[in-house]
Design an enzyme around this catalytic site. Structure first.
Site, PDB file in Angstrom:
ATOM      1  N   HIS A 143       4.075   5.623  -3.702  1.00 21.41           N
ATOM      2  CA  HIS A 143       3.562   4.380  -3.106  1.00 21.41           C
ATOM      3  C   HIS A 143       2.444   4.697  -2.101  1.00 21.41           C
ATOM      4  O   HIS A 143       1.376   4.068  -2.114  1.00 21.41           O
ATOM      5  CB  HIS A 143       4.729   3.662  -2.428  1.00 21.41           C
ATOM      6  CG  HIS A 143       4.378   2.413  -1.698  1.00 21.41           C
ATOM      7  ND1 HIS A 143       4.651   1.155  -2.179  1.00 21.41           N
ATOM      8  CD2 HIS A 143       3.798   2.216  -0.478  1.00 21.41           C
ATOM      9  CE1 HIS A 143       4.258   0.248  -1.306  1.00 21.41           C
ATOM     10  NE2 HIS A 143       3.744   0.865  -0.263  1.00 21.41           N
ATOM     11  N   GLU A 144       2.682   5.700  -1.251  1.00 22.11           N
ATOM     12  CA  GLU A 144       1.692   6.027  -0.220  1.00 22.11           C
ATOM     13  C   GLU A 144       0.452   6.688  -0.824  1.00 22.11           C
ATOM     14  O   GLU A 144      -0.666   6.499  -0.319  1.00 22.11           O
ATOM     15  CB  GLU A 144       2.322   6.934   0.833  1.00 22.11           C
ATOM     16  CG  GLU A 144       3.484   6.313   1.600  1.00 22.11           C
ATOM     17  CD  GLU A 144       3.116   5.015   2.307  1.00 22.11           C
ATOM     18  OE1 GLU A 144       1.921   4.823   2.619  1.00 22.11           O
ATOM     19  OE2 GLU A 144       4.017   4.191   2.537  1.00 22.11           O
ATOM     20  N   HIS A 147      -1.832   3.946  -1.794  1.00 19.31           N
ATOM     21  CA  HIS A 147      -2.534   3.393  -0.634  1.00 19.31           C
ATOM     22  C   HIS A 147      -3.762   4.248  -0.294  1.00 19.31           C
ATOM     23  O   HIS A 147      -4.840   3.721   0.005  1.00 19.31           O
ATOM     24  CB  HIS A 147      -1.607   3.352   0.582  1.00 19.31           C
ATOM     25  CG  HIS A 147      -0.715   2.152   0.644  1.00 19.31           C
ATOM     26  ND1 HIS A 147      -1.157   0.868   0.394  1.00 19.31           N
ATOM     27  CD2 HIS A 147       0.609   2.027   0.964  1.00 19.31           C
ATOM     28  CE1 HIS A 147      -0.166   0.014   0.544  1.00 19.31           C
ATOM     29  NE2 HIS A 147       0.927   0.693   0.884  1.00 19.31           N
ATOM     30  N   GLU A 196       0.308  -4.052  -0.884  1.00 21.09           N
ATOM     31  CA  GLU A 196       1.653  -3.534  -1.047  1.00 21.09           C
ATOM     32  C   GLU A 196       2.128  -3.661  -2.493  1.00 21.09           C
ATOM     33  O   GLU A 196       2.737  -2.734  -3.054  1.00 21.09           O
ATOM     34  CB  GLU A 196       2.622  -4.274  -0.110  1.00 21.09           C
ATOM     35  CG  GLU A 196       2.425  -3.970   1.369  1.00 21.09           C
ATOM     36  CD  GLU A 196       2.886  -2.562   1.739  1.00 21.09           C
ATOM     37  OE1 GLU A 196       3.429  -1.861   0.882  1.00 21.09           O
ATOM     38  OE2 GLU A 196       2.703  -2.179   2.904  1.00 21.09           O
TER      39      GLU A 196
END
Length: 282
Positions: A143-144, A147, A196
């Site tokens: 997930h990061e 980003h 997100e």
């Protein structure tokens, strides 16, 4: 006819040419500034391509150094070695040329993680503490990474500081350090809901391509949701849209795969260097 009165004479055409050129330059600058202002104030969507990607790395480095001291008690821990082994497995699945990633474990008991611009990723000790399976922490790392790769943090900074950063890029004289000397300020700039959701969906794809069981993302959301009532606050990692059950359901709705990658076992959530220097057992 005198020289001064002659239409198109050398003296008159020269002065008019300079004036016309200056007017064109002035109009061009006004249009450029207006475009930059519009881009930044409308979410930095149009301004982001003006920022070279190497600036992301510098911004992230300045910010991380302001957050993590040289005496970081988690440096050299089993958690950090685990992160440095698993993180690259996911980065290998990034299309194109990914950032050069730097991995840190933070001595903080809150279940959280973050990605600063340019691939500077921090995972809190508390996230290891609540995880039951290595795939759960891997899902947060995936997930990061999204980003960072999608430059969400840089876009947030552009939207926060207004046009000054991009104006400095275009016209020179901007000092990056002034925008990243306080790393925590970057973390206070919340990701948007769409960012997100993008990190959830594309992070899940990273896991699938790496052969990592994507069920880990669903169970991670459930663990974060279960931790919220105990702390009285929502874990920061999903505070932008905290419906952990909905996010778990969305993760499970993804393509099912047969996992082919066995991750290293989760280390204990202790920020101290282990007695042995061996890699985590698979």
């Amino acid at each position: 006819m005198s020289r001064e009165a002659r239409a198109g004479g050398f003296g008159s055409s020269g002065s008019l040419g300079v004036a016309a050129s200056l007017s064109i330059i002035a109009v061009g600058l006004i249009i450029l500034v207006g475009a930059i202002w519009f881009g930044v104030t409308s979410g930095a969507t149009y301004a982001l391509p003006l920022v070279p990607k190497h600036w992301d790395s510098q911004l992230g480095e300045y910010a991380m150094k302001s957050m993590v001291s040289d005496e970081n008690p988690c440096a050299g821990s089993d958690m950090e070695r685990w992160l440095k082994e698993v993180g690259p497995l996911l980065v290998e699945q990034v299309e194109g040329e990914p950032f050069e990633y730097q991995w840190f474990v933070i001595d903080d008991e809150t279940p959280n993680a973050f990605a600063l611009p340019g691939g500077w990723v921090g995972v809190h000790r508390g996230l290891f503490a609540i995880a039951k399976r290595p795939e759960e922490v891997a899902s947060v790392v995936a997930h990061e990474i999204i980003h960072a790769e999608n430059r969400h943090g840089t876009a947030r900074i552009l939207g926060s500081v207004g046009t000054s950063l991009v104006m400095g890029l275009v016209f020179g004289g901007t000092d990056l350090a002034m925008f990243a000397d306080q790393g925590m300020q970057l973390l206070m700039l919340k990701h948007s809901r769409s960012q997100e959701e993008e990190a959830d969906a594309q992070g899940l794809m990273l896991m699938e391509r790496a052969g990592i069981d994507p069920e880990g993302m669903a169970t991670m959301f459930e663990a974060l949701g279960a931790a919220a009532p105990k702390s009285g606050t929502l874990p920061a990692w999903f505070s932008t849209h905290p419906d952990s059950q909905a996010r778990a359901a969305e993760a499970r709705a993804g393509r099912r795969i047969r996992p082919t990658t066995e991750l290293p076992k989760l280390p204990t959530a202790e920020c101290k260097e282990s007695l042995t220097q061996e890699a985590p057992e698979r």
